[in-house]
Design an enzyme around this catalytic site. Structure first.
Site, PDB file in Angstrom:
ATOM      1  N   HIS A  83       4.836   0.270  -0.552  1.00  0.00           N
ATOM      2  CA  HIS A  83       5.698  -0.617   0.227  1.00  0.00           C
ATOM      3  C   HIS A  83       4.820  -1.753   0.752  1.00  0.00           C
ATOM      4  O   HIS A  83       3.597  -1.649   0.764  1.00  0.00           O
ATOM      5  CB  HIS A  83       6.375   0.136   1.384  1.00  0.00           C
ATOM      6  CG  HIS A  83       5.405   0.676   2.391  1.00  0.00           C
ATOM      7  ND1 HIS A  83       4.675   1.824   2.177  1.00  0.00           N
ATOM      8  CD2 HIS A  83       5.043   0.208   3.603  1.00  0.00           C
ATOM      9  CE1 HIS A  83       3.898   2.049   3.229  1.00  0.00           C
ATOM     10  NE2 HIS A  83       4.096   1.088   4.112  1.00  0.00           N
TER      11      HIS A  83
ATOM     12  N   CYS B 257       6.621   6.125   3.989  1.00  0.00           N
ATOM     13  CA  CYS B 257       5.434   5.303   3.694  1.00  0.00           C
ATOM     14  C   CYS B 257       4.561   5.938   2.612  1.00  0.00           C
ATOM     15  O   CYS B 257       3.583   5.342   2.165  1.00  0.00           O
ATOM     16  CB  CYS B 257       4.620   5.062   4.961  1.00  0.00           C
ATOM     17  SG  CYS B 257       5.517   4.104   6.198  1.00  0.00           S
TER      18      CYS B 257
ATOM     19  N   HIS C 148       0.844  -1.192   0.000  1.00  0.00           N
ATOM     20  CA  HIS C 148       0.000   0.000   0.000  1.00  0.00           C
ATOM     21  C   HIS C 148       0.878   1.240   0.000  1.00  0.00           C
ATOM     22  O   HIS C 148       2.099   1.158   0.161  1.00  0.00           O
ATOM     23  CB  HIS C 148      -0.955  -0.002   1.204  1.00  0.00           C
ATOM     24  CG  HIS C 148      -0.291   0.162   2.532  1.00  0.00           C
ATOM     25  ND1 HIS C 148      -0.859   0.848   3.569  1.00  0.00           N
ATOM     26  CD2 HIS C 148       0.907  -0.265   3.011  1.00  0.00           C
ATOM     27  CE1 HIS C 148      -0.062   0.821   4.619  1.00  0.00           C
ATOM     28  NE2 HIS C 148       1.020   0.153   4.312  1.00  0.00           N
TER      29      HIS C 148
ATOM     30  N   ASP D 252      -5.026 -10.667   0.410  1.00  0.00           N
ATOM     31  CA  ASP D 252      -3.728 -11.325   0.289  1.00  0.00           C
ATOM     32  C   ASP D 252      -3.108 -11.116  -1.088  1.00  0.00           C
ATOM     33  O   ASP D 252      -3.757 -11.315  -2.120  1.00  0.00           O
ATOM     34  CB  ASP D 252      -3.860 -12.822   0.584  1.00  0.00           C
ATOM     35  CG  ASP D 252      -2.522 -13.512   0.732  1.00  0.00           C
ATOM     36  OD1 ASP D 252      -1.574 -12.882   1.257  1.00  0.00           O
ATOM     37  OD2 ASP D 252      -2.415 -14.691   0.333  1.00  0.00           O
ATOM     38  N   HIS D 253      -1.846 -10.699  -1.076  1.00  0.00           N
ATOM     39  CA  HIS D 253      -1.069 -10.420  -2.293  1.00  0.00           C
ATOM     40  C   HIS D 253      -1.750  -9.387  -3.190  1.00  0.00           C
ATOM     41  O   HIS D 253      -1.782  -9.516  -4.407  1.00  0.00           O
ATOM     42  CB  HIS D 253      -0.753 -11.713  -3.061  1.00  0.00           C
ATOM     43  CG  HIS D 253       0.283 -12.528  -2.362  1.00  0.00           C
ATOM     44  ND1 HIS D 253      -0.022 -13.387  -1.336  1.00  0.00           N
ATOM     45  CD2 HIS D 253       1.630 -12.579  -2.510  1.00  0.00           C
ATOM     46  CE1 HIS D 253       1.093 -13.952  -0.894  1.00  0.00           C
ATOM     47  NE2 HIS D 253       2.115 -13.477  -1.587  1.00  0.00           N
TER      48      HIS D 253
ATOM     49  N   GLU E  46       0.767  -4.818  11.781  1.00  0.00           N
ATOM     50  CA  GLU E  46       1.416  -4.376  10.547  1.00  0.00           C
ATOM     51  C   GLU E  46       2.888  -4.798  10.597  1.00  0.00           C
ATOM     52  O   GLU E  46       3.464  -5.241   9.615  1.00  0.00           O
ATOM     53  CB  GLU E  46       1.302  -2.864  10.397  1.00  0.00           C
ATOM     54  CG  GLU E  46       1.913  -2.337   9.116  1.00  0.00           C
ATOM     55  CD  GLU E  46       1.842  -0.839   9.030  1.00  0.00           C
ATOM     56  OE1 GLU E  46       1.185  -0.336   8.106  1.00  0.00           O
ATOM     57  OE2 GLU E  46       2.437  -0.166   9.906  1.00  0.00           O
TER      58      GLU E  46
ATOM     59  N   HIS F 181       3.882  -5.249   3.449  1.00  0.00           N
ATOM     60  CA  HIS F 181       3.888  -5.785   4.809  1.00  0.00           C
ATOM     61  C   HIS F 181       3.433  -7.238   4.779  1.00  0.00           C
ATOM     62  O   HIS F 181       2.648  -7.642   3.915  1.00  0.00           O
ATOM     63  CB  HIS F 181       2.904  -5.022   5.719  1.00  0.00           C
ATOM     64  CG  HIS F 181       3.244  -3.597   5.927  1.00  0.00           C
ATOM     65  ND1 HIS F 181       4.254  -3.193   6.775  1.00  0.00           N
ATOM     66  CD2 HIS F 181       2.709  -2.469   5.406  1.00  0.00           C
ATOM     67  CE1 HIS F 181       4.319  -1.868   6.761  1.00  0.00           C
ATOM     68  NE2 HIS F 181       3.396  -1.399   5.934  1.00  0.00           N
TER      69      HIS F 181
END
Length: 179
Positions: free
Chosen positions: A77, A71, A52, A117-118, A162, A79
């Site tokens: 970037h 960020c 994100h 996810d992904h 996070e 997580h």
């Protein structure tokens, strides 16, 4: 003979027009039938990866950079988020469970893994088109998605890691008493 040091009951004189005092047992409700209801909280964890960019459309590029720092990188970037979902309820006397963990796993798959996810949260998840993809808002998104699937009133808490140091706990909209 009374035991354990108890004194024998003293005779009471009853005054005319007064009823005797009720016994303490008479004031108590009858005990519930069967075993008492037991409430428990059950938690299940999962992890997902997503990227994100922290960026608010309400702020200028300079303000975003100042507020979000690295960020706010235009390329985003990523997580490896960890999520702990906690439900609560009465333990079913027949099954011994608050919720079937297989069902909870399926609800979490549908509400968390499939949409997040992904993914690039800002580009792939419609919810974040106009909502900054902070961990706080990710927790709200997960809560709202789970609320649609879980039995009413069972969702207790969503905890989103996070990183190991940045953790958000969301328990739905809690009301604040008015002053």
């Amino acid at each position: 003979m009374p035991g354990c040091g108890a004194r024998p009951p003293s005779p009471r004189r009853r005054r005319a027009g007064r009823s005797p005092l009720p016994s303490p047992a008479a004031a108590m409700p009858p005990p519930p039938a069967g075993p008492p209801a037991r409430t428990a909280r059950v938690s299940r964890c999962l992890s997902f990866s997503a990227c994100h960019r922290l960026h608010s459309k309400s702020l200028s590029d300079e303000e975003n950079l100042k507020l979000f720092g690295k960020c706010n990188n235009p390329n985003g970037h990523g997580h490896n988020y960890k999520v702990v979902v906690t439900v609560r309820g009465e333990i079913d006397p027949t099954s011994g469970m608050v919720i079937n963990l297989t069902d909870l796993k399926e609800y979490m798959q549908e509400a968390i893994m499939e949409p997040l996810d992904h993914k690039n949260l800002d580009k792939d998840v419609a919810y974040f088109a106009d909502v900054v993809s902070t961990t706080e808002n990710v927790a709200v998104y997960i809560w709202e998605n789970l609320q649609k699937r879980l039995p009413a009133g069972t969702l207790y808490k969503v905890k989103v890691y996070e990183t190991d140091q940045n953790i958000v706990v969301y328990k739905g909209e809690e009301t604040t008493p008015e002053k």
